[in-house]
Design an enzyme around this catalytic site. Structure first.
Site, PDB file in Angstrom:
ATOM      1  N   HIS A   1       0.810  -1.221   0.000  1.00  0.00           N
ATOM      2  CA  HIS A   1       0.000   0.000   0.000  1.00  0.00           C
ATOM      3  C   HIS A   1       0.843   1.272   0.000  1.00  0.00           C
ATOM      4  CE1 HIS A   1      -3.923  -1.999   1.689  1.00  0.00           C
ATOM      5  NE2 HIS A   1      -3.578  -2.440   0.510  1.00  0.00           N
TER       6      HIS A   1
ATOM      7  N   LYS B   1      -7.757  -0.230   3.219  1.00  0.00           N
ATOM      8  CA  LYS B   1      -7.296  -0.372   4.593  1.00  0.00           C
ATOM      9  C   LYS B   1      -6.552  -1.707   4.733  1.00  0.00           C
ATOM     10  CE  LYS B   1     -10.094  -3.760   5.343  1.00  0.00           C
ATOM     11  NZ  LYS B   1      -9.487  -5.080   5.576  1.00  0.00           N
TER      12      LYS B   1
END
Length: 322
Positions: free
Chosen positions: A78, A96
């Site tokens: 990420h 997330k």
């Protein structure tokens, strides 16, 4: 107003759900999808009616038509991919957990501010109708102050040490994948706890297969939270208040119903969501970009910083290092 052209990096199951729901957002266009495997990108493009397929992440970032990238890769990538997007001038909605630790999140936010580009963590639950209804009900004060929260998320995962859930090199384990939802919920309604307790069952691959968490607050409020990959759990959230109780039914992190109990009366409310629910956060980001915003007014940088700080604290308690 200009329609927003979306790109997707990482074409797994979540990306498929997001792409399907994105088609329900009137001001959004699924422009491009990228995988390191061109065949997979082409298949995804055809299934979800994207305009272009890209056989590398670099290729989609070089396309000037792309306004925003939805990053749906495994957790460990990420931070790197988000920063690549920002360096190429692309706004980012990143799944997330935002990154693996607070240090990475700080770098991502700092770069977004430096480049003056929109960035948001994709905590989609915050945008769902049932969640917003519960939030608004609590804000009225009718139910009084929150006394305690209980929330869980568990399912029996197929054990495969090479796949994402059990692979430590891919940021596996219950906490970062599903435990983040109960943690997020407690943080959203109660704020940062004054102390954190946590215990975990660490499996053969070195990741947490179950994590039990307790937040304590100096005002006497508490939150009991847990996540597990070892069994199916209710995956509900109960909020006990001074004058009643609110329950988000299973599975509380996705579109569902909510139960409101007060003065001996109970009401169950359904919210008629016909999508998987990802369209709500996609619509929010689309509007933010159309308005020229650089930070969400619902899922702020501070929200993400505090959330990752809690995850770091829990990992420290259970001695889970990546």
């Amino acid at each position: 107003m200009k329609k927003i052209k979306w790109g997707i990096i990482g074409l797994g199951k979540i990306a498929g759900k997001f792409a399907g729901d994105l088609q329900k957002v009137e001001e959004a266009i699924l422009y491009g999808v990228a995988s390191r495997n061109m065949e997979k990108a082409e298949e995804f493009k055809e299934e979800f009616h994207a305009e272009k397929a890209f056989g590398s992440y670099e290729a989609i970032l070089k396309d000037e038509e792309v306004d925003v990238i939805y990053v749906a890769t495994p957790h460990v990538y990420h931070a790197e991919i988000t920063k690549d997007c920002l360096h190429h001038g692309k706004a980012v909605l990143c799944e997330k957990p935002f990154a693996m630790n607070r240090s990475q999140v700080e770098e991502m936010i700092a770069l977004a501010k430096e480049k003056n580009i929109f960035l948001m963590e994709a905590l989609w639950t915050k945008f769902l109708p049932h969640f917003k209804a519960v939030e608004e009900t609590i804000k009225t004060g009718k139910y009084g102050k929150i006394k305690a929260i209980k929330a869980d998320f568990g399912f029996k995962a197929d054990y495969n040490p090479e796949k994402r859930l059990f692979n430590k090199n891919l940021g596996g384990g219950s906490l970062l994948d599903i435990g983040i939802y109960p943690v997020f919920l407690a943080h959203h309604f109660l704020g940062m706890p004054d102390s954190v307790q946590a215990e975990a069952i660490i499996g053969k691959t070195g990741v947490d297969e179950r994590c039990d968490i307790r937040f304590h607050y100096n005002n006497g409020t508490s939150a009991e939270l847990f996540s597990t990959l070892q069994e199916d759990s209710g995956t509900t959230a109960e909020i006990e208040l001074e004058n009643g109780k609110i329950t988000m039914h299973s599975r509380f992190h996705e579109p569902t119903s909510a139960q409101f109990e007060i003065d001996g009366k109970m009401e169950i409310r359904n919210y008629g969501v016909t999508t998987k629910g990802y369209n709500f956060e996609a619509e929010h980001v689309t509007k933010m970009l159309q308005q020229g915003k650089k930070e969400s007014d619902i899922m702020s940088f501070q929200d993400s910083l505090e959330l990752i700080s809690l995850l770091d604290s829990i990992r420290e308690k259970i001695d889970l290092q990546y």
